[in-house]
Enzyme design. Structure first.
Site, mmCIF file in Angstrom:
data_model
loop_
_atom_site.group_PDB
_atom_site.id
_atom_site.type_symbol
_atom_site.label_atom_id
_atom_site.label_comp_id
_atom_site.label_asym_id
_atom_site.label_seq_id
_atom_site.Cartn_x
_atom_site.Cartn_y
_atom_site.Cartn_z
ATOM 1 N N SER A 11 -8.466 -10.856 -3.242
ATOM 2 C CA SER A 11 -9.501 -10.490 -2.597
ATOM 3 C C SER A 11 -9.921 -9.086 -2.781
ATOM 4 O O SER A 11 -9.379 -8.238 -3.432
ATOM 5 C CB SER A 11 -9.332 -10.994 -1.266
ATOM 6 O OG SER A 11 -8.286 -9.919 -0.603
ATOM 7 N N LYS A 12 -11.029 -8.692 -1.913
ATOM 8 C CA LYS A 12 -11.488 -7.435 -1.914
ATOM 9 C C LYS A 12 -10.361 -6.391 -1.807
ATOM 10 O O LYS A 12 -10.417 -5.207 -2.186
ATOM 11 C CB LYS A 12 -12.585 -7.129 -0.931
ATOM 12 C CG LYS A 12 -14.006 -7.748 -1.166
ATOM 13 C CD LYS A 12 -14.977 -6.895 -1.575
ATOM 14 C CE LYS A 12 -15.997 -7.561 -2.416
ATOM 15 N NZ LYS A 12 -16.798 -8.552 -1.739
ATOM 16 N N ARG A 13 -9.288 -6.524 -0.736
ATOM 17 C CA ARG A 13 -8.373 -5.800 -0.653
ATOM 18 C C ARG A 13 -7.523 -5.439 -1.825
ATOM 19 O O ARG A 13 -6.828 -4.220 -1.829
ATOM 20 C CB ARG A 13 -7.160 -6.550 0.120
ATOM 21 C CG ARG A 13 -7.343 -6.579 1.709
ATOM 22 C CD ARG A 13 -6.141 -7.394 2.224
ATOM 23 N NE ARG A 13 -5.965 -8.671 1.710
ATOM 24 C CZ ARG A 13 -4.882 -8.900 1.400
ATOM 25 N NH1 ARG A 13 -3.644 -8.240 1.498
ATOM 26 N NH2 ARG A 13 -4.559 -10.136 0.762
#
Ligand code: GLU
Length: 521
Positions: A285-287
């Site tokens: 994910s964006k993380r």
């Protein structure tokens, strides 16, 4: 294709295994035995995700490796979230990565249309059939009623699912609901107490309990089919032999199998491939960094770097050569390998792989990659020509072995564009305090001015002469000069930098640094 032809493709009671099913597809598609017909079926509701790209890549390799075909189908039934821009972005990203499709959006083909919203009348035909056969029914429940049921089940500690309230409505009840203006959805009747087995190429047999599913919606009240319904009709009519998609869809597959059963369709082979995970083994994910393919393109990654990286984490032999071209990656592809490798997205690895492909570019190709970033940094306009352009090309070339991706070029060449800099630390300043520094500086500057042509060899010659003539160590010559010229103790080779800066700019920078460090010549 006209609808009578479609009807011909419907076999009422089919008991063929997927393998036998293939044998009916190949002649129809005029493909050799063993060829895989795959599809990539994105929903155009956002950018192409790295995980989506991985799925696309596996589908494309599987099809082309076996002499089959890959179809690009656009699953645009989510009308609120689907946009033409997103579809264009996805197609552009696929093309950028060298992924081509044989049938589908833009290219057409014999089993279209390839946008689901253009196939509504096809779905309707099958829905009418299911309703007529009593395998599906109208449901008039409102969202509020459904929520009430859900909450009640949850309260009793039961799995929420539709309990079949509208399964046995009388004609009068239906008429009453219609009169109230309720718009029905259509649900599939799901058998109770059955074990649904997904035979998966990657995961083996995976069992699901039909009681956990409940009669699910196949057509929403606005007449639009749901994903689990449309996907089955499309995969069947497009003669897909292998449905290869991300593991997250595995839980959808039992519903789809129920639709295959209800429609009497032969089933394809399913393969649910590993998701791309972040380094902490959770879904990427964006993380974990940028997730859209476009973000990598915009940062100046190379398609061959990204392809290589995904192939490596997807199916390439471990521990052998890690850098390969798209063609080489294609050669070693096999579905068995995809099955075994969990895919962890390690940005450091991607950066390293990309840097290796950057080093393989021609100087001109590297310049083209760097250009937009150089323009953005204000180091060029993009309209340069003649000597100025030659100089820019030489400057940019110095970064080719130093960067992982294009956006890093400006910071690597910044020293050629500004003569203002600070010393990196006190240690650097102290290098300039050495006793021999004034002598060395004077001799080097004079040496460079005396040259007819400043190039790598002639500059090296000056350094050597000054070192030998004054019986000094290399350290005593190169280090202070580097600090005075750049402010840093480390950096690009001096013999590369000095010809690009020219003797006048070199002198100016040296004098300014010495003044700042209170060293007089
Ligand atoms: N439209 C679905 C998605 O984008 C496709 C899933 C499938 O391949 O069946 O996730």
């Amino acid at each position: 294709m006209d609808h009578n032809k479609l009807a011909e493709l419907l076999f009422p009671h089919i008991t063929k295994t997927p393998e036998e099913y293939m044998t009916t597809i190949y002649p129809r598609r005029q493909l050799p035995q063993g060829a895989m017909v795959t599809r990539f079926a994105p929903s155009p509701t956002g950018f192409l995700h790295i995980g989506g790209l991985f799925t696309a890549l596996v589908n494309e390799r599987a099809a082309h490796q076996t002499g089959g075909r890959i179809i690009l189908r656009i699953e645009d039934t989510d009308r609120k979230r689907s946009t033409p821009e997103s579809e264009e972005n996805i197609k552009a990203a696929l093309k950028w990565l060298g992924i081509t499709w044989d049938e589908g959006a833009d290219v057409g083909g014999p089993y279209g249309p390839y946008h689901q919203m253009e196939r509504l009348d096809i779905y309707k035909k099958y829905t009418d059939q299911l309703l007529k056969e009593g395998k599906a029914y109208y449901c008039y429940c409102t969202p509020e009623e459904l929520e009430e049921e859900r909450q009640a089940l949850l309260k009793d500690g039961k799995m929420p699912r539709y309990m079949g309230k509208c399964r046995h409505l009388t004609e009068e009840q239906k008429a009453q609901y219609e009169k109230e203006g309720r718009k029905p959805s259509i649900r599939l009747k799901v058998p109770e107490n059955e074990t649904i087995v997904v035979h998966d190429m990657v995961r083996g047999d995976v069992e699901f309990d039909s009681n956990g599913i409940g009669d699910f919606v196949i057509v929403k009240s606005d007449g639009i089919p749901t994903y689990n319904y449309a996907v089955v009709i499309d995969d069947y009519l497009m003669h897909i032999t292998h449905v290869i998609r991300a593991e997250e869809h595995l839980s959808n597959t039992p519903r789809q199998l129920l639709v295959y059963e209800a429609l009497g369709f032969e089933k394809p082979v399913f393969a649910h491939i590993s998701l791309i995970l972040g380094t902490d083994h959770t879904k990427m994910s964006k993380r974990h960094g940028a997730t859209s393919v476009d973000a990598y393109r915009q940062q100046g990654y190379l398609p061959e770097g990204i392809d290589n990286f995904l192939a490596l984490l997807g199916w390439a032999p471990q521990g052998e050569e890690e850098i390969f071209s798209m063609e080489e990656a294609c050669k070693v592809f096999s579905m068995d390998r995809v099955a075994k490798n969990p895919a962890v997205f390690d940005i450091k690895k991607l950066n390293w792989i990309n840097s290796q492909h950057i080093r393989k570019l021609t100087p001109d190709a590297f310049f083209e990659l760097a250009k937009p970033f150089m323009v953005k940094a204000g180091y060029m306009t993009g309209d340069e020509s003649g000597e100025k352009l030659d100089w820019l090309k030489r400057v940019v070339a110095t970064a080719q072995t130093q960067v992982d991706y294009g956006a890093q070029v400006p910071e690597k060449v910044a020293l050629y564009f500004t003569d203002d800099f600070d010393f990196e630390n006190e240690e650097a300043v102290s290098v300039l305090k050495e006793e021999t520094v004034p002598l060395v500086m004077k001799a080097l500057i004079e040496g460079f001015h005396s040259l007819d042509e400043l190039n790598h060899d002639s500059v090296k010659g000056v350094f050597k002469a000054v070192q030998k003539g004054n019986k000094l160590k290399g350290q005593q010559v190169y280090m202070p000069f580097r600090v005075a010229l750049t402010g840093n103790q480390h950096g690009p080779e001096l013999a590369e930098m000095i010809p690009l800066l020219g003797a006048d700019r070199v002198e100016k920078r040296i004098m300014k640094s010495l003044e700042k460090a209170h060293v007089s010549l």
